[in-house]
Motif scaffolding. Structure first.
Motif, PDB file in Angstrom:
ATOM      1  N   UNK A 162      15.211  10.986  -3.237  1.00 20.58           N
ATOM      2  CA  UNK A 162      16.696  10.018  -4.229  1.00 20.58           C
ATOM      3  C   UNK A 162      17.593   9.971  -3.152  1.00 20.58           C
ATOM      4  N   UNK A 163      18.057  11.154  -2.456  1.00 24.69           N
ATOM      5  CA  UNK A 163      18.511  10.563  -1.062  1.00 24.69           C
ATOM      6  C   UNK A 163      18.717   9.994  -0.202  1.00 24.69           C
ATOM      7  N   UNK A 164      17.484   9.672   0.085  1.00 25.44           N
ATOM      8  CA  UNK A 164      17.133   8.842   1.288  1.00 25.44           C
ATOM      9  C   UNK A 164      16.912   7.348   1.248  1.00 25.44           C
ATOM     10  N   UNK A 165      16.530   7.651  -0.900  1.00 26.34           N
ATOM     11  CA  UNK A 165      16.071   6.273  -0.944  1.00 26.34           C
ATOM     12  C   UNK A 165      17.590   5.388  -1.250  1.00 26.34           C
ATOM     13  N   UNK A 166      18.436   6.121  -1.436  1.00 26.01           N
ATOM     14  CA  UNK A 166      20.278   6.073  -1.419  1.00 26.01           C
ATOM     15  C   UNK A 166      20.383   5.550  -0.728  1.00 26.01           C
ATOM     16  N   UNK A 167      20.418   6.132   0.519  1.00 26.09           N
ATOM     17  CA  UNK A 167      20.700   5.718   1.919  1.00 26.09           C
ATOM     18  C   UNK A 167      20.331   4.734   1.987  1.00 26.09           C
ATOM     19  N   UNK A 168      18.792   4.223   2.048  1.00 26.26           N
ATOM     20  CA  UNK A 168      18.554   3.201   1.831  1.00 26.26           C
ATOM     21  C   UNK A 168      18.826   1.889   1.678  1.00 26.26           C
ATOM     22  N   UNK A 169      19.031   1.617   0.398  1.00 26.30           N
ATOM     23  CA  UNK A 169      19.625   1.342  -0.684  1.00 26.30           C
ATOM     24  C   UNK A 169      20.651   0.390  -0.065  1.00 26.30           C
ATOM     25  N   UNK A 170      21.797   1.461   0.601  1.00 24.28           N
ATOM     26  CA  UNK A 170      23.356   1.346   0.505  1.00 24.28           C
ATOM     27  C   UNK A 170      23.012   0.519   2.145  1.00 24.28           C
ATOM     28  N   UNK A 192       8.335  -4.202   2.478  1.00 25.75           N
ATOM     29  CA  UNK A 192       7.499  -3.758   3.883  1.00 25.75           C
ATOM     30  C   UNK A 192       8.078  -3.356   4.895  1.00 25.75           C
ATOM     31  N   UNK A 193       9.311  -2.240   3.660  1.00 31.00           N
ATOM     32  CA  UNK A 193       9.570  -1.209   4.556  1.00 31.00           C
ATOM     33  C   UNK A 193      10.194  -0.241   4.319  1.00 31.00           C
ATOM     34  N   UNK A 194       9.371   0.232   2.706  1.00 31.83           N
ATOM     35  CA  UNK A 194       8.966   1.641   2.531  1.00 31.83           C
ATOM     36  C   UNK A 194       7.881   2.229   2.885  1.00 31.83           C
ATOM     37  N   UNK A 195       7.894   3.632   2.367  1.00 32.19           N
ATOM     38  CA  UNK A 195       6.717   4.459   2.233  1.00 32.19           C
ATOM     39  C   UNK A 195       6.451   4.432   0.971  1.00 32.19           C
ATOM     40  N   UNK A 196       5.692   4.464   0.318  1.00 29.79           N
ATOM     41  CA  UNK A 196       5.697   5.208  -1.301  1.00 29.79           C
ATOM     42  C   UNK A 196       6.123   6.503  -1.433  1.00 29.79           C
ATOM     43  N   UNK A 197       6.977   7.783  -0.674  1.00 35.94           N
ATOM     44  CA  UNK A 197       7.556   8.490  -1.151  1.00 35.94           C
ATOM     45  C   UNK A 197       8.822   7.237  -0.956  1.00 35.94           C
ATOM     46  N   UNK A 198       9.229   6.803  -0.387  1.00 32.51           N
ATOM     47  CA  UNK A 198      10.556   6.225  -0.238  1.00 32.51           C
ATOM     48  C   UNK A 198      10.799   5.345  -1.479  1.00 32.51           C
ATOM     49  N   UNK A 199       9.689   4.417  -1.973  1.00 33.07           N
ATOM     50  CA  UNK A 199       9.467   3.446  -3.457  1.00 33.07           C
ATOM     51  C   UNK A 199       9.979   4.348  -4.127  1.00 33.07           C
ATOM     52  N   UNK A 200       8.827   5.368  -4.424  1.00 27.85           N
ATOM     53  CA  UNK A 200      10.228   6.361  -5.491  1.00 27.85           C
ATOM     54  C   UNK A 200      10.728   6.683  -6.232  1.00 27.85           C
ATOM     55  N   UNK A 201      11.826   7.160  -3.914  1.00 30.87           N
ATOM     56  CA  UNK A 201      12.888   7.363  -4.365  1.00 30.87           C
ATOM     57  C   UNK A 201      14.140   6.161  -4.590  1.00 30.87           C
ATOM     58  N   UNK A 202      13.821   4.133  -4.569  1.00 34.15           N
ATOM     59  CA  UNK A 202      13.770   3.747  -5.274  1.00 34.15           C
ATOM     60  C   UNK A 202      13.900   3.331  -6.743  1.00 34.15           C
TER      61      UNK A 202
END
Length: 403
Positions: free
Chosen positions: A187-195, A285-295
């Motif tokens: 969740x924290x990684x995804x939040x950083x990616x989105x921001x 095209x920039x997200x791994x599956x775990x990162x997609x789950x977090x987003x």
């Protein structure tokens, strides 16, 4: 529908449990959605056999999602390329790889092997090659039988199909819909990616909510494996533009061919925005599956077609507004409506040639046309669903999930 209600509509007999089951193989190839449909059955197996190790025989994507994640699957063994089990049916089988895989898995001495893959024409012989003490699964009339089998009839919800299948081993449902745990680091990684993507796109978005972290987040996935399940790109752009105008941050996601589509929709929506403070960006095209789950877990609402990311969004607990062809809803739509909304196309014949599209492969092979079967669903209806899930759509009124 919860697990208790589902049990009341189906027959389960815990006396059918096998004795001394300490290692279970679950065969489930296919895509992300295929895996998610099987997860409630895996949960049921874990509850029925709490001391057993559950090994998923799946795909690289399944391993990418589940490896190291809390849940009932101990590990994922990646299937070899074998016709009707993993990989395109038109591709050549990896005979050597299949033989080596079968030998290695047979050496594990599985006590129970469950075919949660399909009708069994190819998957049942593959499963039997593992040499498990007990086998359960589904069968078409031309498939090799297992120790305990159910008939495979196409029009049945996939979650219910596999719950009914593992019931042959005495496994009673503990949940009626897929559930995936998203960890705090994800969740924290995804939040950083989105921001980060919003900061890069807008130089730090002020928006109606007074800052990126305070605005509601909508994630759109415009793709689908089958082109006939794809809502027109222009409708997604319209929904994205309206959501951004009303104060939501909008992120497009996708992989492969979907990535270019997502980028194009984001550009179209941004180009037609009425102000510069209406952010629509792409992480395609920039997200791994775990990162997609977090987003997806960080999102306040997901919008998309019948696709793997849509099913993952629901599984991580995010409200979804989806577009479905009616036949796909029967087999793979959300069972509940508390946080899930669906707009349906009732198309029954190909818009190009008129062939009946309600029949399935072995009774009436599909025509060659890949036109959208859901193009009649209006954008207004989908946006109304978004509003019904979030309440009035503004950055200051959206209930921010987990933030």
């Amino acid at each position: 529908m919860d697990a208790t209600a589902l049990c009341q509509t189906m027959r389960f007999d815990q006396t059918m449990r096998f004795d001394d089951v300490l290692k279970i193989a679950v065969l489930r190839g296919g895509g992300l959605g295929d895996l998610l449909f099987a997860l409630p059955a895996v949960d049921a197996l874990a509850a029925a056999y709490p001391e057993a190790e559950i090994v998923l025989l799946g795909t690289p994507a399944h391993r990418a999602l589940l490896e190291g994640r809390p849940g009932p699957v101990a590990r994922v063994e990646v299937l070899p390329h074998a016709r009707g089990v993993h990989g395109p049916d038109t591709a050549d089988d990896d005979a050597i790889g299949t033989a080596l895989f079968t030998k290695r898995m047979a050496a594990e001495h599985f006590d129970l092997a469950c075919q949660l893959h399909g009708g069994g024409r190819f998957s049942n012989p593959f499963l039997l090659g593992l040499g498990a003490a007990h086998t359960v699964g589904t069968v078409t009339p031309d498939a090799q039988p297992l120790e305990r089998s159910l008939p495979y009839l196409y029009y049945q919800h996939e979650v219910v199909r596999w719950l009914e299948t593992v019931a042959l081993a005495g496994a009673v449902p503990v949940r009626a819909e897929p559930h995936v745990v998203v960890t705090m680091p994800e969740r924290q990684r995804a939040r950083a990616l989105v921001e980060g993507v919003f900061d890069a796109s807008t130089g730090g978005w002020g928006g109606a909510g007074g800052g990126g972290g305070g605005a509601g987040l909508m994630v759109i996935h415009p793709g689908a494996t089958d082109p006939r399940r794809r809502w027109p790109a222009g409708r997604f752009a319209e929904v994205a533009r309206r959501a951004a105008r009303d104060g939501l941050r909008v992120v497009l996601v996708g992989e492969g061919d979907d990535a270019a589509l997502a980028d194009r929709i984001a550009s179209t929506a941004a180009a037609t925005a009425t102000t510069s403070a209406e952010p629509v960006v792409s992480l395609a095209g920039r997200l791994s599956l775990p990162e997609l789950a977090g987003v997806l877990a960080n999102a306040d609402v997901f919008v998309g077609n019948d696709s793997g990311p849509r099913h993952l969004a629901q599984a991580v607990g995010t409200p979804t507004a989806s577009v479905y062809w009616v036949g796909n809803l029967i087999n793979g739509g959300p069972l509940t409506r508390g946080g899930q909304r669906v707009q349906l196309s009732w198309t029954t014949h190909c818009p190009v040639c008129g062939r009946d599209c309600t029949q399935v492969g072995w009774t009436a092979p599909r025509c060659e046309h890949d036109v959208s079967f859901v193009q009649d669903v209006p954008a207004d209806a989908v946006y109304d669903d978004i509003v019904s899930l979030l309440g009035p759509v503004t950055a200051t009124t959206v209930p921010l999930r987990g933030r």
